[in-house]
Motif scaffolding. Structure first.
Motif, PDB file in Angstrom:
ATOM      1  N   THR A 115       0.860  -1.182   0.000  1.00 22.71           N
ATOM      2  CA  THR A 115       0.000   0.000   0.000  1.00 22.71           C
ATOM      3  C   THR A 115       0.896   1.232   0.000  1.00 22.71           C
ATOM      4  O   THR A 115       2.075   1.162   0.359  1.00 22.71           O
ATOM      5  CB  THR A 115      -0.894   0.043   1.254  1.00 22.71           C
ATOM      6  N   LEU A 116       0.342   2.365  -0.376  1.00 24.46           N
ATOM      7  CA  LEU A 116       1.101   3.608  -0.333  1.00 24.46           C
ATOM      8  C   LEU A 116       1.513   3.922   1.107  1.00 24.46           C
ATOM      9  O   LEU A 116       2.658   4.273   1.371  1.00 24.46           O
ATOM     10  CB  LEU A 116       0.288   4.766  -0.926  1.00 24.46           C
ATOM     11  N   THR A 117       0.597   3.763   2.042  1.00 27.09           N
ATOM     12  CA  THR A 117       0.919   4.029   3.439  1.00 27.09           C
ATOM     13  C   THR A 117       2.021   3.102   3.926  1.00 27.09           C
ATOM     14  O   THR A 117       2.966   3.535   4.596  1.00 27.09           O
ATOM     15  CB  THR A 117      -0.329   3.894   4.328  1.00 27.09           C
ATOM     16  N   GLY A 118       1.925   1.831   3.600  1.00 26.51           N
ATOM     17  CA  GLY A 118       2.967   0.887   3.993  1.00 26.51           C
ATOM     18  C   GLY A 118       4.333   1.296   3.475  1.00 26.51           C
ATOM     19  O   GLY A 118       5.334   1.255   4.194  1.00 26.51           O
ATOM     20  N   ARG A 119       4.384   1.696   2.228  1.00 29.73           N
ATOM     21  CA  ARG A 119       5.665   2.144   1.639  1.00 29.73           C
ATOM     22  C   ARG A 119       6.202   3.372   2.363  1.00 29.73           C
ATOM     23  O   ARG A 119       7.408   3.507   2.556  1.00 29.73           O
ATOM     24  CB  ARG A 119       5.497   2.457   0.153  1.00 29.73           C
ATOM     25  N   LEU A 120       5.316   4.283   2.761  1.00 35.62           N
ATOM     26  CA  LEU A 120       5.751   5.529   3.397  1.00 35.62           C
ATOM     27  C   LEU A 120       6.241   5.347   4.832  1.00 35.62           C
ATOM     28  O   LEU A 120       7.048   6.137   5.307  1.00 35.62           O
ATOM     29  CB  LEU A 120       4.628   6.569   3.353  1.00 35.62           C
ATOM     30  N   VAL A 121       5.751   4.322   5.532  1.00 39.03           N
ATOM     31  CA  VAL A 121       6.142   4.160   6.942  1.00 39.03           C
ATOM     32  C   VAL A 121       7.084   2.982   7.184  1.00 39.03           C
ATOM     33  O   VAL A 121       7.657   2.869   8.266  1.00 39.03           O
ATOM     34  CB  VAL A 121       4.911   4.043   7.874  1.00 39.03           C
ATOM     35  N   TYR A 122       7.275   2.136   6.215  1.00 43.84           N
ATOM     36  CA  TYR A 122       8.068   0.908   6.383  1.00 43.84           C
ATOM     37  C   TYR A 122       9.440   1.172   6.997  1.00 43.84           C
ATOM     38  O   TYR A 122       9.857   0.490   7.932  1.00 43.84           O
ATOM     39  CB  TYR A 122       8.201   0.202   5.033  1.00 43.84           C
ATOM     40  N   SER A 123      10.128   2.163   6.515  1.00 40.88           N
ATOM     41  CA  SER A 123      11.510   2.391   6.953  1.00 40.88           C
ATOM     42  C   SER A 123      11.629   2.896   8.386  1.00 40.88           C
ATOM     43  O   SER A 123      12.702   2.804   8.986  1.00 40.88           O
ATOM     44  CB  SER A 123      12.214   3.367   6.010  1.00 40.88           C
ATOM     45  N   ILE A 124      10.557   3.412   8.959  1.00 39.53           N
ATOM     46  CA  ILE A 124      10.663   3.969  10.315  1.00 39.53           C
ATOM     47  C   ILE A 124       9.967   3.120  11.382  1.00 39.53           C
ATOM     48  O   ILE A 124      10.032   3.450  12.559  1.00 39.53           O
ATOM     49  CB  ILE A 124      10.134   5.419  10.378  1.00 39.53           C
ATOM     50  N   THR A 125       9.290   2.056  10.980  1.00 36.99           N
ATOM     51  CA  THR A 125       8.558   1.251  11.964  1.00 36.99           C
ATOM     52  C   THR A 125       9.500   0.408  12.814  1.00 36.99           C
ATOM     53  O   THR A 125      10.574   0.012  12.383  1.00 36.99           O
ATOM     54  CB  THR A 125       7.543   0.310  11.290  1.00 36.99           C
ATOM     55  N   ASP A 126       9.053   0.124  14.021  1.00 41.85           N
ATOM     56  CA  ASP A 126       9.773  -0.805  14.894  1.00 41.85           C
ATOM     57  C   ASP A 126       9.351  -2.233  14.597  1.00 41.85           C
ATOM     58  O   ASP A 126      10.147  -3.157  14.713  1.00 41.85           O
ATOM     59  CB  ASP A 126       9.516  -0.450  16.361  1.00 41.85           C
ATOM     60  N   GLU A 127       8.092  -2.409  14.241  1.00 40.60           N
ATOM     61  CA  GLU A 127       7.565  -3.709  13.809  1.00 40.60           C
ATOM     62  C   GLU A 127       6.637  -3.456  12.626  1.00 40.60           C
ATOM     63  O   GLU A 127       5.753  -2.605  12.690  1.00 40.60           O
ATOM     64  CB  GLU A 127       6.771  -4.414  14.911  1.00 40.60           C
ATOM     65  N   PHE A 128       6.861  -4.204  11.576  1.00 39.86           N
ATOM     66  CA  PHE A 128       6.012  -4.118  10.394  1.00 39.86           C
ATOM     67  C   PHE A 128       5.433  -5.505  10.194  1.00 39.86           C
ATOM     68  O   PHE A 128       6.172  -6.475  10.043  1.00 39.86           O
ATOM     69  CB  PHE A 128       6.837  -3.694   9.167  1.00 39.86           C
ATOM     70  N   ILE A 129       4.123  -5.606  10.245  1.00 41.60           N
ATOM     71  CA  ILE A 129       3.454  -6.900  10.225  1.00 41.60           C
ATOM     72  C   ILE A 129       2.703  -7.077   8.905  1.00 41.60           C
ATOM     73  O   ILE A 129       1.963  -6.182   8.475  1.00 41.60           O
ATOM     74  CB  ILE A 129       2.489  -7.031  11.414  1.00 41.60           C
ATOM     75  N   VAL A 130       2.903  -8.223   8.290  1.00 41.77           N
ATOM     76  CA  VAL A 130       2.153  -8.594   7.089  1.00 41.77           C
ATOM     77  C   VAL A 130       1.336  -9.839   7.408  1.00 41.77           C
ATOM     78  O   VAL A 130       1.625 -10.564   8.362  1.00 41.77           O
ATOM     79  CB  VAL A 130       3.087  -8.827   5.871  1.00 41.77           C
ATOM     80  N   GLN A 131       0.322 -10.084   6.590  1.00 44.89           N
ATOM     81  CA  GLN A 131      -0.571 -11.204   6.857  1.00 44.89           C
ATOM     82  C   GLN A 131      -0.450 -12.323   5.831  1.00 44.89           C
ATOM     83  O   GLN A 131      -1.134 -13.341   5.961  1.00 44.89           O
ATOM     84  CB  GLN A 131      -2.011 -10.681   6.932  1.00 44.89           C
ATOM     85  N   TRP A 132       0.407 -12.133   4.856  1.00 51.24           N
ATOM     86  CA  TRP A 132       0.629 -13.128   3.813  1.00 51.24           C
ATOM     87  C   TRP A 132       2.125 -13.373   3.680  1.00 51.24           C
ATOM     88  O   TRP A 132       2.895 -12.421   3.570  1.00 51.24           O
ATOM     89  CB  TRP A 132       0.069 -12.660   2.476  1.00 51.24           C
ATOM     90  N   PRO A 133       2.575 -14.625   3.649  1.00 51.86           N
ATOM     91  CA  PRO A 133       4.011 -14.908   3.538  1.00 51.86           C
ATOM     92  C   PRO A 133       4.663 -14.267   2.319  1.00 51.86           C
ATOM     93  O   PRO A 133       5.808 -13.815   2.394  1.00 51.86           O
ATOM     94  CB  PRO A 133       4.083 -16.435   3.455  1.00 51.86           C
ATOM     95  N   GLN A 134       3.945 -14.196   1.197  1.00 53.79           N
ATOM     96  CA  GLN A 134       4.535 -13.625  -0.006  1.00 53.79           C
ATOM     97  C   GLN A 134       4.827 -12.120   0.135  1.00 53.79           C
ATOM     98  O   GLN A 134       5.621 -11.567  -0.630  1.00 53.79           O
ATOM     99  CB  GLN A 134       3.690 -13.901  -1.253  1.00 53.79           C
TER     100      GLN A 134
END
Length: 149
Positions: A115-134
């Protein structure tokens, strides 16, 4: 621990509500949109409201940045959690400035593209959680916990 849960009304808010077992014993406040579904779902909770629409709306992004400063300075959260959408971005960046830990949950319907939001915050998160292995191919440092639903 004090937690700020940030999410657009609708599906993003329902997604955050499904994580209740994790935060139910913590002091918390919510930031969402002033819409009937959010007000109804969060009855009895401490609520703050952001401006919408947010998707690619520069004015409301600026306004929500000021909202983020005001709420974070007042509440001093230890943790900020979001599953999107765009309102999460200013809260994550302002929260990072003030030392809050950040957890982002990428939405369930994204199986192979960010997602756009995911791309924008990914680098600064302490934990980034996804729900699909891929999605680990898209976000290598993410943790996959499977579906929250």
């Amino acid at each position: 621990m004090k937690v700020v849960l940030v999410g657009s009304s609708g599906g993003h808010l329902r997604h955050l509500l499904m994580t209740k077992p994790v935060w139910k014993n913590d002091q918390r406040v919510w930031v969402t949109f002033h819409k009937e579904d959010a007000i109804s779902a969060l009855k009895g909770e401490t609520l703050y409201f952001g401006y919408y629409p947010t998707n690619r709306n520069v004015l409301n992004t600026i306004r929500n940045t000021w909202v983020a400063f005001r709420i974070i300075l007042k509440e001093r959260p230890d943790l900020i959690v979001s599953s999107g959408a765009a309102m999460a971005v200013p809260f994550f960046y302002v929260g990072k400035l003030f030392g809050a830990k950040l957890i982002y949950i990428e939405v369930f319907d994204r199986m192979d593209k960010p997602t756009l939001t995911g791309r924008l915050v990914y680098s600064i998160t302490d934990e980034f959680i996804v729900q699909w292995p891929q999605m680990k191919k898209v976000y290598p440092k993410a943790k996959c916990f499977g579906g929250i639903f």
